[in-house]
Motif scaffolding. Structure first.
Motif, PDB file in Angstrom:
ATOM      1  N   ALA A 211       7.186   2.425   9.283  1.00  0.00           N
ATOM      2  CA  ALA A 211       6.747   3.455  10.230  1.00  0.00           C
ATOM      3  C   ALA A 211       7.006   4.858   9.682  1.00  0.00           C
ATOM      4  O   ALA A 211       6.163   5.757   9.799  1.00  0.00           O
ATOM      5  CB  ALA A 211       7.454   3.270  11.566  1.00  0.00           C
ATOM      6  N   LEU A 212       8.174   5.052   9.069  1.00  0.00           N
ATOM      7  CA  LEU A 212       8.520   6.372   8.545  1.00  0.00           C
ATOM      8  C   LEU A 212       7.666   6.734   7.327  1.00  0.00           C
ATOM      9  O   LEU A 212       7.107   7.834   7.238  1.00  0.00           O
ATOM     10  CB  LEU A 212      10.001   6.414   8.189  1.00  0.00           C
ATOM     11  N   VAL A 213       7.570   5.802   6.359  1.00  0.00           N
ATOM     12  CA  VAL A 213       6.804   6.100   5.140  1.00  0.00           C
ATOM     13  C   VAL A 213       5.325   6.281   5.469  1.00  0.00           C
ATOM     14  O   VAL A 213       4.634   7.094   4.849  1.00  0.00           O
ATOM     15  CB  VAL A 213       7.009   4.987   4.089  1.00  0.00           C
ATOM     16  N   TRP A 214       4.835   5.541   6.474  1.00  0.00           N
ATOM     17  CA  TRP A 214       3.440   5.718   6.895  1.00  0.00           C
ATOM     18  C   TRP A 214       3.215   7.155   7.393  1.00  0.00           C
ATOM     19  O   TRP A 214       2.202   7.779   7.071  1.00  0.00           O
ATOM     20  CB  TRP A 214       3.082   4.720   7.987  1.00  0.00           C
ATOM     21  N   GLN A 215       4.167   7.691   8.166  1.00  0.00           N
ATOM     22  CA  GLN A 215       4.021   9.060   8.655  1.00  0.00           C
ATOM     23  C   GLN A 215       4.003  10.062   7.506  1.00  0.00           C
ATOM     24  O   GLN A 215       3.307  11.078   7.560  1.00  0.00           O
ATOM     25  CB  GLN A 215       5.132   9.404   9.647  1.00  0.00           C
ATOM     26  N   LEU A 216       4.760   9.767   6.457  1.00  0.00           N
ATOM     27  CA  LEU A 216       4.764  10.646   5.289  1.00  0.00           C
ATOM     28  C   LEU A 216       3.407  10.628   4.589  1.00  0.00           C
ATOM     29  O   LEU A 216       2.884  11.685   4.201  1.00  0.00           O
ATOM     30  CB  LEU A 216       5.870  10.222   4.319  1.00  0.00           C
ATOM     31  N   MET A 217       2.825   9.450   4.428  1.00  0.00           N
ATOM     32  CA  MET A 217       1.514   9.359   3.798  1.00  0.00           C
ATOM     33  C   MET A 217       0.461  10.041   4.675  1.00  0.00           C
ATOM     34  O   MET A 217      -0.423  10.735   4.174  1.00  0.00           O
ATOM     35  CB  MET A 217       1.133   7.902   3.535  1.00  0.00           C
ATOM     36  N   ARG A 218       0.560   9.821   5.989  1.00  0.00           N
ATOM     37  CA  ARG A 218      -0.366  10.460   6.928  1.00  0.00           C
ATOM     38  C   ARG A 218      -0.258  11.972   6.847  1.00  0.00           C
ATOM     39  O   ARG A 218      -1.259  12.698   6.875  1.00  0.00           O
ATOM     40  CB  ARG A 218      -0.041   9.978   8.346  1.00  0.00           C
ATOM     41  N   TYR A 219       0.969  12.480   6.728  1.00  0.00           N
ATOM     42  CA  TYR A 219       1.182  13.928   6.624  1.00  0.00           C
ATOM     43  C   TYR A 219       0.459  14.490   5.401  1.00  0.00           C
ATOM     44  O   TYR A 219      -0.268  15.486   5.495  1.00  0.00           O
ATOM     45  CB  TYR A 219       2.678  14.233   6.538  1.00  0.00           C
ATOM     46  N   GLN A 220       0.679  13.861   4.241  1.00  0.00           N
ATOM     47  CA  GLN A 220       0.032  14.359   3.025  1.00  0.00           C
ATOM     48  C   GLN A 220      -1.491  14.313   3.145  1.00  0.00           C
ATOM     49  O   GLN A 220      -2.192  15.257   2.773  1.00  0.00           O
ATOM     50  CB  GLN A 220       0.467  13.530   1.810  1.00  0.00           C
ATOM     51  N   MET A 221      -1.997  13.216   3.684  1.00  0.00           N
ATOM     52  CA  MET A 221      -3.434  13.028   3.815  1.00  0.00           C
ATOM     53  C   MET A 221      -4.043  14.098   4.716  1.00  0.00           C
ATOM     54  O   MET A 221      -5.043  14.729   4.373  1.00  0.00           O
ATOM     55  CB  MET A 221      -3.700  11.636   4.380  1.00  0.00           C
ATOM     56  N   PHE A 222      -3.432  14.343   5.863  1.00  0.00           N
ATOM     57  CA  PHE A 222      -3.968  15.324   6.795  1.00  0.00           C
ATOM     58  C   PHE A 222      -3.828  16.750   6.270  1.00  0.00           C
ATOM     59  O   PHE A 222      -4.709  17.588   6.493  1.00  0.00           O
ATOM     60  CB  PHE A 222      -3.277  15.195   8.162  1.00  0.00           C
TER      61      PHE A 222
ATOM     62  N   GLN B  52       0.821  -1.207   0.000  1.00  0.00           N
ATOM     63  CA  GLN B  52       0.000   0.000   0.000  1.00  0.00           C
ATOM     64  C   GLN B  52       0.856   1.259   0.000  1.00  0.00           C
ATOM     65  O   GLN B  52       0.601   2.203  -0.763  1.00  0.00           O
ATOM     66  CB  GLN B  52      -0.938  -0.033   1.217  1.00  0.00           C
ATOM     67  N   LEU B  53       1.896   1.273   0.839  1.00  0.00           N
ATOM     68  CA  LEU B  53       2.771   2.440   0.895  1.00  0.00           C
ATOM     69  C   LEU B  53       3.593   2.575  -0.381  1.00  0.00           C
ATOM     70  O   LEU B  53       3.837   3.690  -0.866  1.00  0.00           O
ATOM     71  CB  LEU B  53       3.692   2.340   2.113  1.00  0.00           C
ATOM     72  N   ARG B  54       4.008   1.434  -0.939  1.00  0.00           N
ATOM     73  CA  ARG B  54       4.751   1.471  -2.209  1.00  0.00           C
ATOM     74  C   ARG B  54       3.889   2.051  -3.322  1.00  0.00           C
ATOM     75  O   ARG B  54       4.349   2.867  -4.133  1.00  0.00           O
ATOM     76  CB  ARG B  54       5.208   0.051  -2.554  1.00  0.00           C
ATOM     77  N   ASN B  55       2.635   1.637  -3.379  1.00  0.00           N
ATOM     78  CA  ASN B  55       1.732   2.160  -4.407  1.00  0.00           C
ATOM     79  C   ASN B  55       1.485   3.653  -4.217  1.00  0.00           C
ATOM     80  O   ASN B  55       1.370   4.401  -5.192  1.00  0.00           O
ATOM     81  CB  ASN B  55       0.400   1.396  -4.372  1.00  0.00           C
TER      82      ASN B  55
END
Length: 563
Positions: free
Chosen positions: A387-398, A292-295
């Protein structure tokens, strides 16, 4: 007229669910439409077609598959200029779905005894292809010896289409002296409309239920690609449409002959065949999250073809991927003059990742990276990388959601603000607020619950809600691991209340068992994607209460309401 058969998305949707991933979309979310050739559909029908196309493309991209750059509104118009877009969409689905079936068959005993296709037989500029294309070429050469692969004069006039179709009626390639083969070929070649004759022959084959697409829909796709290849016989697309037609006929051959096709060549099977390593099945949740994070990264950076990241853990090691993601989320944040653009050793890779991790802890990101250092990414630490890439996706989403909600509020309050003037605004205290902390999980929960409560208070078509589903509108969210989320009732209610989606309540079950919960989750995700939500969550993430991924779905639904 064949593009009108694709408008309801059923044929392409079933290709996705049967040949790519059954949980990728719910065909029940596709709207049934009837389009008359030569007549422009009304606005309501166009809206349904646009939703169907959006669901198909969003589902493919969520699976990490490339899709053509097409405008759903243009396809929905069903104007003559939309025909090419429909063909490109159909080819995109077929290339991923049918070629995946071919790729899955690559280890069958049959292919080991077939000769490898020489590269010189490929059309110039066609590229070398992947293993699925090579297997398809082997099969084509086996069925129709001596003909050019996917392109050439015999493809332009339909001769090769007829030969391939006549050949697939038998399990193994017929001899030239085979009377049955010659009779079938003569009938197809003598028809005034060869493509129509091929489709008619395919519809008659296989009356018993079989997995995959039924003969009617396979026939429609075969005719679509045959006509497309002949109408664009002088373009670069000609090769692709010939390959697509062959992929459809391959599936037709497999469906027609069933298990017999799988057993061909078994007598020559090598006893030392490779054994599947089931260790990959461990940690399925982590495997799903990596995909999911890769996509998300591939779509964020608009990576195409060979650029696409195939393994997140390997791609982050040199530090360049992390820095590109950071620069994309906040342009100009990376000082590229300090970056090793061609890292040749571990020291260079460590330098890049240390720069990236340090940027993550500063504004505008302000991440809390306890225990995460550049060396962890260089070493490929899977847990810390996710954990790091998830925070990046969360940042963009929020950030996106916060911007949408603020713009929405500013628009609705503009008249009030203008009447009060700017004096009061100047008197407001201005505390220091970090951009990365402007939106949080608690804020998201509050917005979601308020949106649902407001919809109920305003009486938003509550009367039209199925009586069985009305108690679901009273559900509220306290955390993203609330037990009731496994049944997806709250998520369906949020779609209804926040985004104004007409939820087919009668299709939502009680979620009494795992199968029912997965079905509910699949339908909710599909309804969100149909409206244009970009989400990478899977039904299993919801059923297993993967809070990190449920956050993305709730945020995406709220984003729909703010658009």
């Amino acid at each position: 007229a064949l593009i009108h058969r694709l408008a309801d998305g059923q044929a392409l949707g079933r290709l996705i669910t049967t040949h790519i991933d059954p949980d990728l979309l719910d065909v029940r979310a596709l709207d049934s439409v009837v389009v008359t050739p030569g007549k422009k559909p009304d606005q309501q029908t166009q809206d349904k077609i646009r939703g169907n196309v959006t669901l198909l493309t969003e589902s493919l991209q969520a699976a990490g598959l490339e899709v053509p750059d097409i405008d759903p509104a243009t396809l929905a118009s069903m104007e003559p200029e939309s025909a090419r877009g429909w063909r490109e969409l159909a080819w995109a689905v077929c290339s991923h779905a049918l070629l995946k079936g071919v790729r899955d068959d690559a280890n069958l005993p049959l292919w080991s005894k077939l000769p490898k296709v020489e590269d010189s037989r490929r059309p110039r500029g066609a590229g070398q292809g992947d293993s699925a294309e090579e297997v398809l070429e082997k099969w084509f050469r086996w069925r129709v010896a001596g003909e050019p692969i996917f392109a050439g004069e015999t493809w332009k006039d339909g001769t090769c289409h007829c030969q391939l179709k006549a050949s697939t009626e038998s399990l193994e390639p017929p001899e030239d002296s085979d009377a049955g083969y010659q009779s079938r070929l003569k009938a197809l070649m003598g028809s005034t409309d060869r493509n129509k004759a091929i489709a008619s022959s395919m519809r008659k084959a296989g009356t018993e239920p079989t997995p995959g697409l039924p003969p009617e829909q396979l026939a429609s796709l075969a005719t679509l690609f045959a006509e497309a290849g002949q109408s664009e016989k002088n373009s670069a697309c000609h090769w692709e449409y010939g390959k697509a037609f062959s992929a459809v006929l391959y599936q037709h051959w497999r469906v027609t002959h069933g298990k017999n096709a799988q057993s061909l060549g078994k007598e020559n099977e090598d006893a030392g065949s490779p054994v599947v390593d089931h260790k990959e099945l461990k940690g399925a949740g982590a495997v799903r999250m990596e995909k999911q994070l890769r996509n998300w990264v591939n779509r964020l950076l608009n990576y195409k073809g060979k650029q696409r990241v195939s393994s997140l853990f390997s791609a982050v090691r040199d530090g360049l991927l992390l820095l590109r993601v950071l620069d994309c989320l906040s342009p100009g944040v990376v000082e590229w003059r300090k970056v090793e653009m061609a890292p040749k050793n571990k020291f260079h890779r460590l330098t890049n990742n240390n720069i990236g991790v340090k940027l993550c802890t500063k504004a505008p990101f302000d991440f809390s990276l306890v225990g995460i250092a550049g060396v962890d990414l260089v070493d490929g630490n899977k847990k810390l990388t996710l954990a790091l890439v998830w925070q990046l996706m969360r940042y963009q989403m929020f950030q996106n959601l916060n911007s949408l909600l603020n713009n929405n509020n500013a628009s609705s309050n503009s008249s009030l603000a203008s009447s009060k003037g700017t004096e009061n605004e100047a008197k407001k205290p201005r505390g220091k607020q970090r951009r990365g902390q402007a939106f949080s999980e608690k804020t998201l929960i509050r917005h979601a619950n308020n949106a649902l409560a407001q919809a109920q208070a305003n009486g938003r078509a509550v009367a039209a809600v199925d009586p069985r589903a009305k108690p679901w509108l009273d559900l509220r969210l306290s955390t993203f691991t609330d037990d009731h989320l496994t049944r997806s009732h709250y998520l369906a209610a949020l779609l209804w209340g926040s985004a104004g989606v007409n939820v087919p309540w009668k299709l939502m079950g009680e979620g009494a068992n795992e199968q029912g919960k997965v079905a509910n989750a699949r339908l909710v995700i599909s309804l969100a994607r149909k409206r244009g939500a970009t989400v990478y969550i899977t039904p299993k993430d919801i059923v297993e209460l993967k809070g990190d991924m449920i956050i993305t779905l709730v945020a995406a639904i709220l984003g729909l309401s703010a658009q």
